[in-house]
Each structure stands twice: as structure tokens, then as C-alpha cells.
Scaffold this active site. Structure first.
Site, PDB file in Angstrom:
ATOM      1  N   MET A 133      24.743 -53.735  19.671  1.00  9.34           N
ATOM      2  CA  MET A 133      23.428 -54.112  19.348  1.00  9.34           C
ATOM      3  C   MET A 133      22.357 -52.985  18.839  1.00  9.34           C
ATOM      4  SD  MET A 133      22.590 -58.341  19.792  1.00  9.34           S
ATOM      5  CE  MET A 133      22.879 -57.551  21.973  1.00  9.34           C
TER       6      MET A 133
ATOM      7  N   SER B 254      25.179 -64.434  29.757  1.00  9.53           N
ATOM      8  CA  SER B 254      24.363 -62.545  29.038  1.00  9.53           C
ATOM      9  C   SER B 254      23.481 -62.406  29.895  1.00  9.53           C
ATOM     10  CB  SER B 254      23.934 -63.066  27.680  1.00  9.53           C
ATOM     11  OG  SER B 254      22.849 -61.852  27.609  1.00  9.53           O
TER      12      SER B 254
ATOM     13  N   MET C  75      20.431 -53.272  22.857  1.00  6.56           N
ATOM     14  CA  MET C  75      19.484 -53.596  22.031  1.00  6.56           C
ATOM     15  C   MET C  75      18.203 -52.145  22.057  1.00  6.56           C
ATOM     16  SD  MET C  75      18.420 -57.638  21.793  1.00  6.56           S
ATOM     17  CE  MET C  75      19.225 -58.687  22.243  1.00  6.56           C
TER      18      MET C  75
ATOM     19  N   ASP D 195      24.205 -57.199  27.061  1.00  6.88           N
ATOM     20  CA  ASP D 195      23.148 -56.942  25.589  1.00  6.88           C
ATOM     21  C   ASP D 195      22.629 -55.674  25.364  1.00  6.88           C
ATOM     22  OD1 ASP D 195      24.398 -59.061  23.912  1.00  6.88           O
ATOM     23  OD2 ASP D 195      23.270 -60.269  25.569  1.00  6.88           O
TER      24      ASP D 195
ATOM     25  N   HIS E  66      28.608 -60.870  30.497  1.00  3.83           N
ATOM     26  CA  HIS E  66      27.733 -60.260  29.080  1.00  3.83           C
ATOM     27  C   HIS E  66      27.084 -59.336  28.893  1.00  3.83           C
ATOM     28  CE1 HIS E  66      28.522 -60.559  24.577  1.00  3.83           C
ATOM     29  NE2 HIS E  66      27.128 -60.581  24.721  1.00  3.83           N
TER      30      HIS E  66
ATOM     31  N   HIS F 288      27.558 -55.027  24.969  1.00  3.11           N
ATOM     32  CA  HIS F 288      28.113 -55.384  23.224  1.00  3.11           C
ATOM     33  C   HIS F 288      26.856 -54.936  22.726  1.00  3.11           C
ATOM     34  CE1 HIS F 288      26.289 -58.605  20.475  1.00  3.11           C
ATOM     35  NE2 HIS F 288      26.606 -57.875  19.402  1.00  3.11           N
TER      36      HIS F 288
ATOM     37  N   MET G 277      28.881 -64.439  15.914  1.00  2.90           N
ATOM     38  CA  MET G 277      27.164 -64.730  16.448  1.00  2.90           C
ATOM     39  C   MET G 277      26.897 -65.261  15.624  1.00  2.90           C
ATOM     40  SD  MET G 277      26.526 -61.652  18.155  1.00  2.90           S
ATOM     41  CE  MET G 277      25.078 -62.303  18.182  1.00  2.90           C
TER      42      MET G 277
ATOM     43  N   ASP H 162      28.965 -65.776  20.548  1.00  2.00           N
ATOM     44  CA  ASP H 162      27.778 -65.586  20.977  1.00  2.00           C
ATOM     45  C   ASP H 162      26.451 -66.545  20.809  1.00  2.00           C
ATOM     46  OD1 ASP H 162      25.541 -63.902  22.535  1.00  2.00           O
ATOM     47  OD2 ASP H 162      26.719 -61.941  21.950  1.00  2.00           O
TER      48      ASP H 162
HETATM   49  C1  DX5 Z   1      21.410 -62.608  20.910  1.00  2.00           C
HETATM   50  C2  DX5 Z   1      22.662 -62.041  21.974  1.00  2.00           C
HETATM   51  C3  DX5 Z   1      23.502 -63.388  23.183  1.00  2.00           C
HETATM   52  C4  DX5 Z   1      22.272 -63.881  23.539  1.00  2.00           C
HETATM   53  C5  DX5 Z   1      22.917 -64.971  23.866  1.00  2.00           C
HETATM   54  O1  DX5 Z   1      21.405 -61.834  20.320  1.00  2.00           O
HETATM   55  O2  DX5 Z   1      23.540 -60.782  22.256  1.00  2.00           O
HETATM   56  O3  DX5 Z   1      23.991 -62.558  24.085  1.00  2.00           O
HETATM   57  O4  DX5 Z   1      21.542 -63.469  24.722  1.00  2.00           O
HETATM   58  O5  DX5 Z   1      21.431 -65.755  24.060  1.00  2.00           O
HETATM   59  P1  DX5 Z   1      21.483 -67.456  24.141  1.00  2.00           P
HETATM   60  O6  DX5 Z   1      22.940 -68.234  25.047  1.00  2.00           O
HETATM   61  O7  DX5 Z   1      19.913 -67.625  25.072  1.00  2.00           O
HETATM   62  O8  DX5 Z   1      21.379 -68.051  22.842  1.00  2.00           O
HETATM   63 ZN    ZN Z   2      25.737 -61.098  22.916  1.00  2.00          ZN
END
Ligand code: DX5
Ligand code: ZN
Length: 233
Positions: A75, A15, A44, A42, A40, A73, A144, A180
Site C-alpha cells: 500500500m 495479516s 504502508m 501489509d 499476509h 501487499h 479491498m 482483504d
Molecule cells: C488493511 C490491510 C488489511 C488489514 C486487515 O489496510 O490491508 O490486511 O490488516 O485487517 P482486518 O482483518 O482486521 O480487517
Molecule cells: Zn492487506
């Protein structure tokens, strides 16, 4: 190579939330060179989760730097409003949160119609039964194992049972189970044994390295992969 065909081999998806934000292009190339299977991303929005990262323009700018599968992903609240932009940005997989979708079946069809693989993420409190009537409309289920929003949180062991139940529910369908949050060489075997095949890892991949010292990325990826492969069912 972008997404081509389905398999259940263990895949490591770093990620970029844990990468150097001023060097995303180089960081994507670095983890791929060091053995990553997917990248990956993320996204947000500060509404669905309390953190803000980046949008479709950034994802589009990254596309030429990602040679493997670009796993996006979302969010975000109201994902329907943005999936066309993320498809246009070159996403291979677009994952939405079931908690953010009022008409999940429609959203998944829309993602597929845009030529992407359709993923659904489940927050830790969301039961797997919420997917019972969309199992033939999706390509990936993201479990998750932390509450989404931040990297570096501790793995929630309560989710291992969910992974096992999903694996049973999936049967022979070509659906990935992605994990994740909090994935490390210690937690990876737990979810691999329960039936997961895609392991997202931020801190556990990028820790100890940098865009100019990428060796640790390779060592980290290898440790997670070896631990998972040894336990995979
Ligand atoms: C969390 C994200 C993950 C996150 C994982 O909200 O969706 O993808 O980056 O990070 P680690 O591996 O550090 O838990
Ligand atoms: Zn993620």
C-alpha cells in the site's frame, strides 16, 4: 511451502498487522502452526495510505520465519521503485494497488520477471473493469473490503458484487481472488460464495490469543475456514 501451484481451495492468510509488533517471527510461526495457509504482510508508506508499517528489510528478516507463502501487499506510492527490494526480500507474491500504478501492465511484468507472482489490489471505489486489459498479466486480484490503511474496520458489503463479477471475468485463468478487510466467520461465507479463494484476516485471527497462547489463533482460523468452505461455490 512457498507458492508452488495454483488451486482455488479456500486459503486463510493472517495479516501480521494485527500481530504483536515486537514478536513478528514468533507470530508468523504461530499462525502457521495453527493452520494458516499464507502469511499476509501489509506494507504502508504514510502516503498512499495514512498509516506507516514496515519496509523490505523487515520483510527480509521475516522470510526465514515464514514457511508458507509470503504474500506482500504494497500500500505504497511509486511501487515500481521498490518491487526489486521486496522480491529480493523473499516475497512469493507482490501485490500493488491499481490506484498507485501509472503503467500497471509494465509493473506486473516487472514483478513476474523478478520471479514473483503478480497481484493487483482494488480500492473499494475502483471498478473491476480497470483490469480488463491486464487479465493475462496477473496472478491475484485483491478486493479491498475496507478502505486500506488500518486493521479492525467493518466489511464493506458493496464489494461482494465486485467479487462475483471478477470471478466471471477470470473464467479458467489461474488467478486468485483475495479478500482483504473485515473478514470474520460471518463475512467469509459471503465472499467465498461469490468466488473468492484467499481470505486475509487480521483481527479475526489474532484476537484473543498471543505469541505465547496461540490456541485461539487456531480456533479463529478454523471458524473462518469452516464458514467459507461451507459456502464456497
Ligand atoms: C488493511 C490491510 C488489511 C488489514 C486487515 O489496510 O490491508 O490486511 O490488516 O485487517 P482486518 O482483518 O482486521 O480487517
Ligand atoms: Zn492487506
Amino acid at each position: 511451502m512457498p507458492y508452488t501451484s495454483f488451486d482455488r481451495d479456500i486459503k486463510i492468510a493472517p495479516s501480521i498487522l494485527a500481530a504483536d509488533f515486537a514478536n513478528f517471527g514468533a507470530e508468523c510461526a504461530a499462525v502457521e502452526r495453527e493452520g494458516a495457509d499464507w502469511v499476509h504482510i501489509d506494507v504502508m508508506d504514510g502516503h498512499f495510505v495514512p498509516n506507516i508499517t514496515f519496509g523490505p528489510a523487515m520483510v527480509k528478516a521475516l522470510r526465514p520465519h515464514v514457511r508458507t507463502v509470503m504474500d506482500v501487499h504494497l500500500m505504497i506510492a511509486n511501487p515500481d521503485q521498490y518491487i526489486a527490494a521486496f522480491a529480493d526480500a523473499g516475497s512469493d507474491i507482490i501485490t500493488v494497488h491499481v490506484e498507485a500504478c501509472t503503467h500497471l501492465d509494465r509493473t506486473l511484468s516487472a514483478i513476474r520477471e523478478l520471479g514473483c507472482k503478480a497481484g493487483v489490489a482494488l480500492n473499494p471505489h475502483t471498478p473491476e473493469s480497470t483490469l480488463d486489459y491486464v487479465m493475462d498479466s496477473l496472478d491475484l486480484i485483491c478486493v479491498m473490503t475496507v478502505n486500506p490503511g488500518f486493521g479492525g474496520q467493518s466489511f464493506l458489503h458493496s464489494q461482494i458484487e465486485k467479487v462475483a463479477r471478477l470471478r466471471e471475468k477470470i473464467g479458467d485463468r489461474a488467478i486468485h481472488i483475495e479478500i482483504d478487510g473485515g473478514v470474520t466467520p460471518s463475512t467469509a461465507p459471503l465472499v467465498a460464495a461469490a468466488g473468492a479463494d484467499v481470505l486475509v484476516a487480521g483481527s479475526a485471527v489474532f484476537g484473543g490469543g498471543s505469541a505465547t497462547d496461540t490456541g485461539p489463533y487456531g480456533q479463529n482460523i478454523t471458524k473462518i475456514r469452516d464458514a467459507a468452505v461451507a459456502a464456497a461455490s
